[in-house]
Enzyme design. Structure first.
Site, mmCIF file in Angstrom:
data_model
loop_
_atom_site.group_PDB
_atom_site.id
_atom_site.type_symbol
_atom_site.label_atom_id
_atom_site.label_comp_id
_atom_site.label_asym_id
_atom_site.label_seq_id
_atom_site.Cartn_x
_atom_site.Cartn_y
_atom_site.Cartn_z
ATOM 1 N N CYS A 65 0.827 -1.205 0.000
ATOM 2 C CA CYS A 65 0.000 0.000 0.000
ATOM 3 C C CYS A 65 0.861 1.255 0.000
ATOM 4 O O CYS A 65 0.557 2.227 -0.706
ATOM 5 C CB CYS A 65 -0.917 -0.013 1.221
ATOM 6 N N CYS A 161 -4.723 -0.574 8.954
ATOM 7 C CA CYS A 161 -5.561 0.597 9.218
ATOM 8 C C CYS A 161 -7.039 0.355 8.947
ATOM 9 O O CYS A 161 -7.885 1.059 9.494
ATOM 10 C CB CYS A 161 -5.070 1.780 8.385
#
Length: 323
Positions: A65, A161
């Site tokens: 990411c 997250c």
């Protein structure tokens, strides 16, 4: 200077996170842009994460990411705004070695996040600023307090997250991974019990196996296609070598290296010899001393001192030879 927040997808949305960012920007008198990337994030980060678990791997979404999503989107926006530099709050450092830009550990080892950033390419490293790389988290909170920023009391961020803490298995179920009975095997391939889905386990796991097996056992291997989980004694979960695939190097590597290899973000660096093959895409690692198993799909990151040389994904592990 322009403040930017990426509005990424979360299973349990936290609307206050963007409000906090806006407050921080306002305290500093900065414009604040919010990029709604929720759909793109779900497709390119969450989707591959779920698919990897379904294949019997243990993925780390952050390592892909960061370079392929977050920093890529910030770099494109920076170009549109005419900004050369990109600053984030990661605990890491960028420096030059023999005229090239490299990623380095943070000065304070406990906060170091360089493991998650190892795939950042050199052209991005040249543009990145990590102002917290030389500071401790306490020092960072003190700076925020001087501005009266409520973020000084905010809780630390979590590793993944988009997941609520401790909700990995329920999340994967919601995402379509099914509970299907499969066998627990011993190292000889004999059935010693049953489980409700190989994707619920990870190599090296010793606890929460779901049933009493008469002795403490460790997950030695997972086959997502056959839905099998192989268990054995803890001393069988030691390796002397491993193969890495999908390797990344910010600069072309030599064919052989002596370095330290880190298997977790806060793990102990292990001295090793590395042979680079397949034009840099694969690496064969041999440890100086036996090391406990990692999990296929996890990252192994190469360090020379504090400098990151690259890394790759764990594909195969070679157990310690008997005797």
């Amino acid at each position: 200077v322009t403040a930017v927040s990426l509005w990424t997808w979360q299973e349990e949305e936290d609307p206050e996170r963007l409000e906090r960012a806006s407050q921080s920007a306002a305290l500093l008198g900065l414009p604040h842009l919010i990029l709604d990337v929720r759909d793109d994030f779900y497709q390119n980060v969450v989707g591959p994460f779920v698919a990897a678990w379904g294949q019997g791997l243990t993925p780390n979404p952050c390592v892909f990411c960061n370079p392929n999503f977050k920093f890529d989107k910030m770099a494109k926006l920076a170009d549109e705004l005419g900004c050369h530099y990109i600053a984030t709050g990661h605990y890491a450092r960028v420096g030059r070695h023999e005229s090239d830009y490299w990623l380095y550990r943070a000065s304070h080892r406990r906060q170091d996040q360089s493991y998650f950033l190892y795939r950042l390419p050199a052209d991005l490293l040249e543009r990145i600023l990590f102002p917290l790389g030389g500071k401790s988290k306490d020092q960072a909170r003190q700076i925020a307090s001087r501005f009266g920023d409520p973020v000084a009391q905010a809780r630390d961020s979590q590793d993944i997250c988009f997941l609520a803490k401790g909700q990995l298995k329920p999340f994967l179920k919601k995402q379509g991974l099914k509970q299907e009975e499969g066998p627990f095997l011993n190292p000889q391939g004999q059935v010693i019990g049953h489980h409700s889905g190989a994707w619920q386990f990870t190599v090296g796991q010793r606890r929460h196996l779901g049933q009493a097996l008469g002795q403490r056992m460790t997950v030695l291997a997972i086959d997502g296609h056959k839905n099998t989980v192989t268990l054995g004694d803890e001393d069988q979960a030691m390796m002397e070598a491993m193969t890495l695939t999908d390797c990344f190097w910010p600069h072309p590597p030599p064919t052989s290296l002596e370095l330290e290899l880190q298997l977790r973000s806060q793990g102990i660096p292990h001295p090793a010899s590395v042979i680079v093959t397949d034009q840099g895409r694969e690496a064969r690692v041999r440890f100086k001393q036996a090391v406990r198993f990692s999990s296929p799909g996890q990252s192994a990151v190469f360090y020379q001192g504090d400098r990151i040389l690259g890394g790759g994904l764990v594909a195969e592990m070679t157990s310690v030879s008997p005797g």
